[in-house]
Write an enzyme that holds these catalytic residues in place. Structure first.
Site, PDB file in Angstrom:
ATOM      1  N   HIS A  56       1.834   4.701  -2.803  1.00 31.95           N
ATOM      2  CA  HIS A  56       2.025   6.149  -2.649  1.00 31.95           C
ATOM      3  C   HIS A  56       3.395   6.558  -3.189  1.00 31.95           C
ATOM      4  O   HIS A  56       3.527   7.586  -3.856  1.00 31.95           O
ATOM      5  CB  HIS A  56       1.945   6.534  -1.170  1.00 31.95           C
ATOM      6  CG  HIS A  56       0.571   6.544  -0.588  1.00 31.95           C
ATOM      7  ND1 HIS A  56      -0.471   7.248  -1.141  1.00 31.95           N
ATOM      8  CD2 HIS A  56       0.081   5.943   0.527  1.00 31.95           C
ATOM      9  CE1 HIS A  56      -1.555   7.093  -0.390  1.00 31.95           C
ATOM     10  NE2 HIS A  56      -1.246   6.293   0.624  1.00 31.95           N
ATOM     11  N   HIS A 112       3.436   6.774  -6.867  1.00 32.16           N
ATOM     12  CA  HIS A 112       2.718   7.979  -7.262  1.00 32.16           C
ATOM     13  C   HIS A 112       3.673   9.177  -7.245  1.00 32.16           C
ATOM     14  O   HIS A 112       3.601  10.072  -8.105  1.00 32.16           O
ATOM     15  CB  HIS A 112       1.549   8.201  -6.302  1.00 32.16           C
ATOM     16  CG  HIS A 112       0.450   9.058  -6.841  1.00 32.16           C
ATOM     17  ND1 HIS A 112      -0.650   9.402  -6.084  1.00 32.16           N
ATOM     18  CD2 HIS A 112       0.265   9.648  -8.039  1.00 32.16           C
ATOM     19  CE1 HIS A 112      -1.461  10.153  -6.798  1.00 32.16           C
ATOM     20  NE2 HIS A 112      -0.929  10.326  -7.989  1.00 32.16           N
ATOM     21  N   HIS A 150       0.830  -1.209   0.000  1.00 34.72           N
ATOM     22  CA  HIS A 150       0.000   0.000   0.000  1.00 34.72           C
ATOM     23  C   HIS A 150       0.868   1.264   0.000  1.00 34.72           C
ATOM     24  O   HIS A 150       0.707   2.146  -0.859  1.00 34.72           O
ATOM     25  CB  HIS A 150      -0.907  -0.012   1.238  1.00 34.72           C
ATOM     26  CG  HIS A 150      -1.730   1.231   1.413  1.00 34.72           C
ATOM     27  ND1 HIS A 150      -3.063   1.292   1.102  1.00 34.72           N
ATOM     28  CD2 HIS A 150      -1.400   2.469   1.881  1.00 34.72           C
ATOM     29  CE1 HIS A 150      -3.523   2.503   1.366  1.00 34.72           C
ATOM     30  NE2 HIS A 150      -2.531   3.240   1.838  1.00 34.72           N
ATOM     31  N   GLU A 151       1.763   1.360   0.977  1.00 35.52           N
ATOM     32  CA  GLU A 151       2.567   2.578   1.089  1.00 35.52           C
ATOM     33  C   GLU A 151       3.486   2.764  -0.118  1.00 35.52           C
ATOM     34  O   GLU A 151       3.771   3.898  -0.521  1.00 35.52           O
ATOM     35  CB  GLU A 151       3.366   2.579   2.393  1.00 35.52           C
ATOM     36  CG  GLU A 151       2.510   2.633   3.650  1.00 35.52           C
ATOM     37  CD  GLU A 151       1.566   3.827   3.684  1.00 35.52           C
ATOM     38  OE1 GLU A 151       1.896   4.877   3.096  1.00 35.52           O
ATOM     39  OE2 GLU A 151       0.485   3.703   4.288  1.00 35.52           O
TER      40      GLU A 151
END
Length: 716
Positions: free
Chosen positions: A508, A511, A504-505
């Site tokens: 980011h 991104h 998940h992290e």
């Protein structure tokens, strides 16, 4: 993801470029004055690769003068833009503003991470001192009538209306931001708003610091290892080590994480031990506690409601959601309420199932501290899945390097090289250089995996340096988690939840790394709350791609692969216990909206009485399944910028499931799909409207079906 420390850093000299005449001279003079006044470690960019912070040279006493110098410099730069006698243009106003504040960003990007991940009393005191100064600076910028007049002139001009691409988006979003922050208010109301914002900033900082103290103070102390029966030897050893470090030799300390339900509750066989852990968790920072935050909450909620009223909005939620995909509290509540009938049915069914399991142990009434314990028992029996048995297959650094990195390599063509020459702020961290598919450098990645008393709970991504073509910046990004640290001599093992959090992290992080924007305000993760969690939740899907799983899920001692069929059991088991898995998040998200749709008079009521009524009105089993965060420790909404935005985790989960459905239907994890993902949304920052980015990716508006199926809530 934490409060967004995502501003860019760059050499101060860049701020004078592309400005003409008096503007260039004025800003250059401002820099010269600032440089003369401040000559500390942050006066020039770091000489380390990619301007990475040099933690070997930074001392606690360096921070406050550097931040205050950065504030002064940014104020001077913005004043120079506002005072420019030349006619306003996009270049001498909007672009000039994007170049301003490089010293402030260089300092605060790093300071913000340390106060979250490695704080101490000195840093907390500095945070308290500078927070109102930062709030005041932001107000003085966005409430400056001369500066806004220039922005408005460009916005209303024919030249402004003719802008395209990133230029048009920058003008649109910056103008909206000025209006949102009160640029259209009278002078008297602006003064009132500034005072409110200063108070709010102080209270948010106070809440954050007090909650960190509460979390540490409520760590649960046990006298014997027998009370911890059910935990692994490593967990018990870690608890003994923690106690020794805290001056309690011979005892055992279980720290609290941010959430209401603590992971150890699934394993502790002693019911009284479970009760003690649960009660410490749910009662921390509440009324009567030494670190009670409820008084701060009342003040914050009231001030926020008054602020919205001052700005002509019906409530703070409406004020906050002006730039979101879901742009009103009513729409958010309607979206979330659509889940409650099926979820309530699931909760009643699962409660009966767990009570039947508990009766075998003589339990006649199921309590909240029993839920995860008996849910895990039923899960093991129903799906033959033992979380403790699969942890040895998830050694933390192996998951990172051969799982998270491998998925990014196969999908996007990235490569990773560990850098042991880059300083870190804690010895358990690792740093990697990230290289793009064409061999060019994408930046640096920091990994800070383990919990410690100086770190706040949860997991997040932040930028030390944020990408910007305008400023010539390459990303320097950190992922921070709170995995239980291993006992001395033991391997660092991750739970399955830890594994998905790592993916998940890193979503980011991708991104941020794939950002290719001109302007820092539009770069990477600088998107709305209800879009920014989409790339991260989308990236979780790679954890269970068979090719990826086979590459990282290996026993740390034997190298044996994860037993065949385990991931099928994980996927099947993931649809079980949605009562907690989805219910506690939905309750928290609706509680957030309910808090931020109050009038000032309503917000002044007793917080715990309001919470009780709000939870009851949802029609869910909050008596057995409290929200993921109760009001006194709901850091996301009282400090981390998620006020009226916690629903975004649910909304972006919908986007992630729907988006992955597109991937599955188009061949799965392929380089071609990776290129499409990057080109359509993952590398686009906020260069387009967010609904356009989503349609560019999938070809359609968001659809709820894949999420309902993934959660086991559909009728299929």
């Amino acid at each position: 993801m934490k409060k967004r420390l995502l501003a860019a850093a760059a050499p101060a000299v860049l701020a004078t470029l592309a400005l003409s005449g008096t503007a260039a001279m004025t800003i250059s003079t401002a820099h010269a004055a600032s440089d003369t006044a401040y000559d500390g470690i942050f006066a020039q960019p770091s000489t380390l690769p990619f301007q990475a912070p040099d933690f070997t040279k930074i001392r606690d006493t360096d921070w406050q003068p550097a931040i205050e110098a950065g504030i002064a410099q940014k104020r001077a730069e913005m004043k120079a833009i506002a005072d420019n006698p030349e006619a306003p243009t996009f270049e001498n106003t909007l672009v000039a503003m994007q170049r301003a504040g490089v010293l402030y960003d260089r300092v605060y990007n790093v300071f913000g991470q340390l106060t979250s991940a490695a704080t101490n009393d000195t840093l907390d005191a500095i945070d308290t001192a500078v927070s109102p100064q930062i709030s005041s600076m932001q107000d003085d910028i966005y409430l400056d009538p001369k500066l806004f007049a220039r922005v408005k002139a460009v916005h209303d001009s024919a030249a402004g209306k003719a802008l395209t691409g990133e230029d048009a988006m920058l003008l649109k979003t910056e103008y909206a931001k000025f209006v949102h922050r009160g640029a259209l208010l009278s002078a008297a109301k602006k003064a009132e708003l500034k005072a409110m914002n200063t108070q709010i900033s102080k209270l948010e900082t106070e809440f954050a610091q007090q909650l960190t103290q509460a979390n540490n103070a409520h760590a649960v102390v046990f006298d014997s290892a027998e009370e911890l029966a059910g935990l692994t030897e490593g967990q018990i050893a870690s608890a003994a080590k923690r106690a020794k470090e805290e001056g309690k030799p011979g005892k055992y300390v279980l720290p609290l994480i941010n959430f209401t339900q603590q992971p150890v509750l699934a394993s502790l066989t002693n019911r009284d031990s479970r009760r003690r852990v649960f009660e410490e968790s749910i009662n921390r920072a509440s009324s009567g506690d030494e670190f009670d935050t409820t008084g701060i909450v009342t003040k914050l909620a009231t001030l926020r409601a008054k602020k919205a009223e001052l700005l002509g909005q019906p409530n703070f939620g409406t004020f906050q959601m002006y730039d979101r995909m879901i742009n009103t509290p009513e729409k958010a509540m309607t979206f979330m309420s659509g889940f409650t009938p099926a979820l309530r049915t699931t909760q009643d069914r699962e409660a009966a199932l767990l009570l039947d399991a508990a009766k075998a142990d003589g339990v006649t009434t199921l309590q909240p501290w029993d839920w995860t314990y008996y849910a895990e028992k039923v899960r093991k029996a129903k799906y033959d899945l033992d979380e403790s048995a699969i942890k040895p297959y998830f050694e933390v650094y192996n998951v990172l390097e051969n799982g998270v990195f491998y998925a990014a390599s196969q999908t996007y063509g990235l490569s990773f090289k560990r850098r042991t020459d880059i300083p870190v702020y804690h010895e358990t961290m690792r740093v990697y250089e990230v290289t793009d598919k064409d061999g060019s450098a994408l930046g640096l990645f920091y990994f800070d995996p383990f919990s410690r008393p100086s770190k706040r709970g949860g997991a997040w991504m932040n930028n030390f340096v944020e990408q910007s073509d305008l400023l010539g910046n390459t990303p320097v990004i950190a992922n921070t988690l709170n995995i239980d640290p291993p006992a001395e001599g033991e391997p660092a093992l991750a739970s399955w939840d830890n594994v998905t959090t790592m993916f998940h992290e890193f979503g980011h992080a991708l991104h941020g790394f794939f950002a290719s924007q001109t302007y820092p305000a539009l770069s990477g993760t600088n998107t709305a709350r209800d879009f920014v969690e989409f790339p991260s939740q989308f990236n979780e899907n790679f954890a269970t791609v068979p090719e990826v799983l086979a590459h990282y899920a290996k026993h740390y001692e034997t190298g044996a692969p994860l037993p065949e069929g385990t991931i099928d059991k994980i996927n099947a088991a993931s649809k079980f216990n949605q009562s907690v898995g989805f219910g506690e998040t939905l309750e928290a998200a609706m509680l957030d909206i309910k808090w931020h749709t109050l009038s000032p008079q309503e917000a002044a009521q007793d917080p715990m009485a309001f919470e009780k009524q709000a939870l009851y009105s949802m029609g869910l089993r909050s008596d057995l399944i409290p929200p993921r965060y109760r009001t006194p420790y709901f850091r996301h909404i009282w400090d981390n910028g998620y006020a009226s935005g916690y629903y975004s985790y649910i909304w972006t989960e919908l986007l992630a499931h729907d988006g992955w459905d597109w991937v599955a239907k188009h061949g799965g994890m392929t380089r071609a799909n990776g290129d499409h993902i990057r080109a359509s949304f993952l590398g686009q920052g906020h260069s387009k409207d967010l609904d356009v980015l989503y349609r560019d990716f999938t070809g359609h508006d968001p659809q709820i079906g894949p999420m309902l199926e993934a959660r086991g809530l559909s009728e299929k």
